[in-house]
Scaffold this motif. Structure first.
Motif, PDB file in Angstrom:
ATOM      1  N   ASN A 101       0.824  -1.211   0.000  1.00  0.00           N
ATOM      2  CA  ASN A 101       0.000   0.000   0.000  1.00  0.00           C
ATOM      3  C   ASN A 101       0.859   1.263   0.000  1.00  0.00           C
ATOM      4  N   THR A 102       1.629   1.433   1.053  1.00  0.00           N
ATOM      5  CA  THR A 102       2.452   2.638   1.157  1.00  0.00           C
ATOM      6  C   THR A 102       3.875   2.350   0.704  1.00  0.00           C
ATOM      7  N   GLY A 103       4.606   3.425   0.466  1.00  0.00           N
ATOM      8  CA  GLY A 103       5.987   3.295   0.045  1.00  0.00           C
ATOM      9  C   GLY A 103       6.833   2.561   1.070  1.00  0.00           C
ATOM     10  N   ALA A 104       6.675   2.944   2.335  1.00  0.00           N
ATOM     11  CA  ALA A 104       7.504   2.323   3.381  1.00  0.00           C
ATOM     12  C   ALA A 104       7.298   0.809   3.417  1.00  0.00           C
ATOM     13  N   GLU A 105       6.072   0.373   3.223  1.00  0.00           N
ATOM     14  CA  GLU A 105       5.818  -1.078   3.212  1.00  0.00           C
ATOM     15  C   GLU A 105       6.522  -1.760   2.051  1.00  0.00           C
ATOM     16  N   ALA A 106       6.571  -1.086   0.920  1.00  0.00           N
ATOM     17  CA  ALA A 106       7.245  -1.682  -0.236  1.00  0.00           C
ATOM     18  C   ALA A 106       8.756  -1.713  -0.010  1.00  0.00           C
ATOM     19  N   VAL A 107       9.286  -0.696   0.675  1.00  0.00           N
ATOM     20  CA  VAL A 107      10.720  -0.701   1.007  1.00  0.00           C
ATOM     21  C   VAL A 107      11.014  -1.831   1.992  1.00  0.00           C
ATOM     22  N   GLU A 108      10.164  -1.997   2.994  1.00  0.00           N
ATOM     23  CA  GLU A 108      10.323  -3.108   3.942  1.00  0.00           C
ATOM     24  C   GLU A 108      10.299  -4.442   3.192  1.00  0.00           C
ATOM     25  N   ASN A 137      19.803   9.657   2.298  1.00  0.00           N
ATOM     26  CA  ASN A 137      18.675   8.915   1.723  1.00  0.00           C
ATOM     27  C   ASN A 137      17.352   9.218   2.430  1.00  0.00           C
ATOM     28  N   PHE A 138      16.269   8.974   1.738  1.00  0.00           N
ATOM     29  CA  PHE A 138      14.954   8.884   2.377  1.00  0.00           C
ATOM     30  C   PHE A 138      14.230   7.685   1.791  1.00  0.00           C
ATOM     31  N   HIS A 139      13.924   6.701   2.645  1.00  0.00           N
ATOM     32  CA  HIS A 139      13.200   5.523   2.165  1.00  0.00           C
ATOM     33  C   HIS A 139      11.914   5.282   2.952  1.00  0.00           C
ATOM     34  N   GLY A 140      11.557   6.204   3.858  1.00  0.00           N
ATOM     35  CA  GLY A 140      10.330   6.029   4.621  1.00  0.00           C
ATOM     36  C   GLY A 140      10.603   6.123   6.108  1.00  0.00           C
ATOM     37  N   ARG A 141       9.624   5.672   6.912  1.00  0.00           N
ATOM     38  CA  ARG A 141       9.650   6.033   8.333  1.00  0.00           C
ATOM     39  C   ARG A 141       9.540   4.868   9.302  1.00  0.00           C
ATOM     40  N   VAL A 189      19.150   2.397  -3.478  1.00  0.00           N
ATOM     41  CA  VAL A 189      19.487   3.776  -3.834  1.00  0.00           C
ATOM     42  C   VAL A 189      18.328   4.497  -4.507  1.00  0.00           C
ATOM     43  N   GLU A 190      18.200   5.776  -4.228  1.00  0.00           N
ATOM     44  CA  GLU A 190      17.287   6.631  -4.982  1.00  0.00           C
ATOM     45  C   GLU A 190      18.074   7.207  -6.168  1.00  0.00           C
ATOM     46  N   PRO A 191      17.570   7.081  -7.393  1.00  0.00           N
ATOM     47  CA  PRO A 191      18.289   7.622  -8.555  1.00  0.00           C
ATOM     48  C   PRO A 191      18.484   9.141  -8.469  1.00  0.00           C
ATOM     49  N   ALA A 222      16.529  -0.093  -6.824  1.00  0.00           N
ATOM     50  CA  ALA A 222      16.229   1.330  -7.005  1.00  0.00           C
ATOM     51  C   ALA A 222      14.932   1.670  -6.282  1.00  0.00           C
ATOM     52  N   ASP A 223      15.016   2.627  -5.366  1.00  0.00           N
ATOM     53  CA  ASP A 223      13.803   3.160  -4.749  1.00  0.00           C
ATOM     54  C   ASP A 223      13.319   4.299  -5.646  1.00  0.00           C
ATOM     55  N   GLU A 224      12.345   3.978  -6.486  1.00  0.00           N
ATOM     56  CA  GLU A 224      11.792   4.978  -7.425  1.00  0.00           C
ATOM     57  C   GLU A 224      10.377   5.372  -7.010  1.00  0.00           C
ATOM     58  N   ILE A 225      10.133   5.324  -5.706  1.00  0.00           N
ATOM     59  CA  ILE A 225       8.811   5.704  -5.203  1.00  0.00           C
ATOM     60  C   ILE A 225       8.471   7.132  -5.622  1.00  0.00           C
ATOM     61  N   GLN A 226       9.478   8.000  -5.591  1.00  0.00           N
ATOM     62  CA  GLN A 226       9.220   9.394  -5.961  1.00  0.00           C
ATOM     63  C   GLN A 226       9.713   9.705  -7.381  1.00  0.00           C
ATOM     64  N   THR A 227      10.834   9.128  -7.783  1.00  0.00           N
ATOM     65  CA  THR A 227      11.410   9.469  -9.091  1.00  0.00           C
ATOM     66  C   THR A 227      10.762   8.700 -10.233  1.00  0.00           C
ATOM     67  N   GLY A 251       5.691   3.541  -5.751  1.00  0.00           N
ATOM     68  CA  GLY A 251       4.594   3.932  -4.849  1.00  0.00           C
ATOM     69  C   GLY A 251       4.060   5.266  -5.337  1.00  0.00           C
ATOM     70  N   LYS A 252       3.660   6.095  -4.409  1.00  0.00           N
ATOM     71  CA  LYS A 252       3.205   7.451  -4.714  1.00  0.00           C
ATOM     72  C   LYS A 252       2.322   7.514  -5.970  1.00  0.00           C
ATOM     73  N   ALA A 253       2.857   7.945  -7.133  1.00  0.00           N
ATOM     74  CA  ALA A 253       2.017   8.135  -8.328  1.00  0.00           C
ATOM     75  C   ALA A 253       1.359   6.847  -8.818  1.00  0.00           C
TER      76      ALA A 253
HETATM   77  C1  LIG Z   1       7.886   8.987  -0.091  1.00  0.00           C
HETATM   78  C2  LIG Z   1       9.009   8.048  -0.206  1.00  0.00           C
HETATM   79  C3  LIG Z   1       9.037   6.839   0.516  1.00  0.00           C
HETATM   80  C4  LIG Z   1       7.992   6.481   1.535  1.00  0.00           C
HETATM   81  O1  LIG Z   1       6.704   6.385   1.004  1.00  0.00           O
HETATM   82  P1  LIG Z   1       5.435   6.427   1.987  1.00  0.00           P
HETATM   83  O2  LIG Z   1       4.262   6.149   1.104  1.00  0.00           O
HETATM   84  O3  LIG Z   1       5.390   7.812   2.575  1.00  0.00           O
HETATM   85  O4  LIG Z   1       5.648   5.398   3.031  1.00  0.00           O
HETATM   86  C5  LIG Z   1      10.099   5.991   0.297  1.00  0.00           C
HETATM   87  N1  LIG Z   1      11.075   6.277  -0.573  1.00  0.00           N
HETATM   88  C6  LIG Z   1      11.093   7.430  -1.277  1.00  0.00           C
HETATM   89  C7  LIG Z   1      12.200   7.685  -2.252  1.00  0.00           C
HETATM   90  C8  LIG Z   1      10.072   8.359  -1.104  1.00  0.00           C
HETATM   91  O5  LIG Z   1      10.097   9.520  -1.777  1.00  0.00           O
END
Ligand SMILES: *Cc1c(COP(=O)(O)O)cnc(C)c1O
Length: 405
Positions: A101-108, A137-141, A189-191, A222-227, A251-253
């Motif tokens: 569902n959320t990005g953090a779950e997909a990273v986990e 980096n930012f991969h979630g919380r 890595v985030e691109p 690659a964490d492409e949740i945002q990119t 995730g996200k979009a």
């Molecule tokens: C937003 C983001 C996440 C986390 O996604 P959530 O849906 O807020 O849990 C993880 N990685 C990257 C690169 C993000 O931009």
């Protein structure tokens, strides 16, 4: 005093510092507040609203699907999940996907996958698998994810943290090579680092890192949740360097700005480590989310949103480069993913965002010094011209205020 804001202040945890605006409606590029004021959305909910608010095709699809079938859990199959994952795999070139569902779950999910792959395929001794991540980096919380972070605030007060994570300087390929050990499972890595301040690594970095990973039998994730999904002007930001990751996080979009929809995608031999009962999510891959995700992907392709992002992003960047202001230290970005670094000697990103809000443009600072401009990918030249004019005026006002003080 504003009652909606007061209610949040009283009942909602103070884990955000929102701009003082109460939004009640969104359509396309625009949002409206509770006083009828209209705003151009240059934030897109941290890039979750790439399709624009309330995209007519998504609204229609949700209305149909919500009246038909929504949640069944993965205790059963649904007619919606397969086609969604098939399309996601087709578009990204990966073999299989695990819906969340959320990005953090997909990273986990990615962390679990690469660790189990390390033990069962690579032969890393039990509990010794290492994952390499990058500074900034930012991969979630979640707890495991903030264990990967070097941002003190993300960790302060939340320890202890799980071990097994190493950090290397973002963009430094030699540092990555030195950090790889026989126990390294993956490099995550985030691109382009989004929350880190729209930080673009040196050209060739991703390609070199992927090659290094291949040489050492390390998974390149690659964490492409945002990119991802068009934000940087290509379907995936990895496409800029022709890199095909072993694991990919979206995730996200992916939720079309309507629902939280995320997934971890990987090569078949990686995804095969999951067996029934290993991992799951009550809502992950539910029929409503799957229908929305498939439509979001189809719209992305049919409306050619990555190409629009490339063209309009280049236009936005060129217009921003024309602005001369002592407040601007640097403008950087790819596609419609642009950061304006504000010189802290001359102003704050927060002050810029607040002034833009008063003029009807919504954005949000990241890391105190960067104003992020990441509008829905449907933005056109006229709206960009208007936005740049607002920014120019705000920087002029803030600059002359500083001179006067
Ligand atoms: C937003 C983001 C996440 C986390 O996604 P959530 O849906 O807020 O849990 C993880 N990685 C990257 C690169 C993000 O931009």
């Amino acid at each position: 005093m504003h009652s909606a804001i007061d209610l949040e202040a009283q009942y909602c945890a103070g884990n955000y510092h929102p701009l003082p605006v109460v939004l009640i409606r969104g359509e396309g590029l625009y949002l409206w507040d509770d006083r009828g004021k209209k705003y151009l959305d240059m934030m897109s909910a941290y890039s979750a609203v790439s399709h624009g608010h309330a995209h007519p095709r998504l609204v229609k699809l949700v209305q149909e699907q919500v009246a038909t079938l929504n949640i069944v859990s993965r205790a059963f199959h649904s007619d919606r999940l397969g086609p969604f994952l098939e399309r996601a795999c087709e578009l990204t070139g990966l073999d299989m996907a695990l819906p969340m569902n959320t990005g953090a779950e997909a990273v986990e999910t990615a962390i679990k996958a690469v660790r189990k792959w390390a033990y069962t395929v690579k032969g890393v001794p039990e509990d010794r698998a290492e994952i390499i991540a990058c500074t900034g980096n930012f991969h979630g919380r979640t707890i495991a994810i903030v264990a990967m972070s070097d941002e003190p605030q993300y960790q302060a007060g939340f320890g202890p943290f799980p071990p097994g994570f190493a950090l290397v300087d973002y963009g430094d390929i030699d540092a990555l090579e030195r950090a790889i050990t026989p126990n390294t499972a993956a490099f995550v890595v985030e691109p382009i680092q989004g929350e880190g301040g729209i930080v673009i690594p040196p050209a060739g970095y991703l390609k070199a890192a992927a090659e290094l990973c291949r040489q050492h039998n390390v998974l390149f994730v690659a964490d492409e949740i945002q990119t991802g999904l068009g934000r940087t002007g290509r379907l995936l930001a990895c496409d800029h360097e022709g890199v095909k990751p072993d694991g990919l996080i979206l995730g996200k979009a992916l939720g079309g700005g309507v629902l939280p929809v995320s997934m971890f995608l990987a090569r078949r031999d990686v995804m095969r480590v999951f067996t029934p009962g290993d991992h799951g999510s009550t809502f992950g891959g539910n029929p409503l989310a799957a229908a929305v995700g498939l439509e979001a992907l189809n719209i992305l392709v049919e409306e050619d949103l990555p190409a629009k992002s490339a063209a309009m992003g280049a236009y936005l960047k060129a217009e921003l480069d024309e602005i001369e202001s002592p407040l601007i230290r640097e403008v950087r970005g790819k596609g419609l993913f642009v950061g304006i670094e504000i010189d802290p000697e001359h102003g704050s990103a927060r002050a810029v965002c607040e002034a833009l809000m008063k003029r009807g443009l919504l954005s949000k600072e990241t890391h105190e010094t960067v104003v992020r401009l990441a509008p829905p990918l449907i933005i056109g030249k006229a709206e960009i011209d208007w936005a740049v004019r607002q920014l120019r005026d705000v920087l002029e006002d803030l600059g002359s205020m500083q001179l006067a003080s």
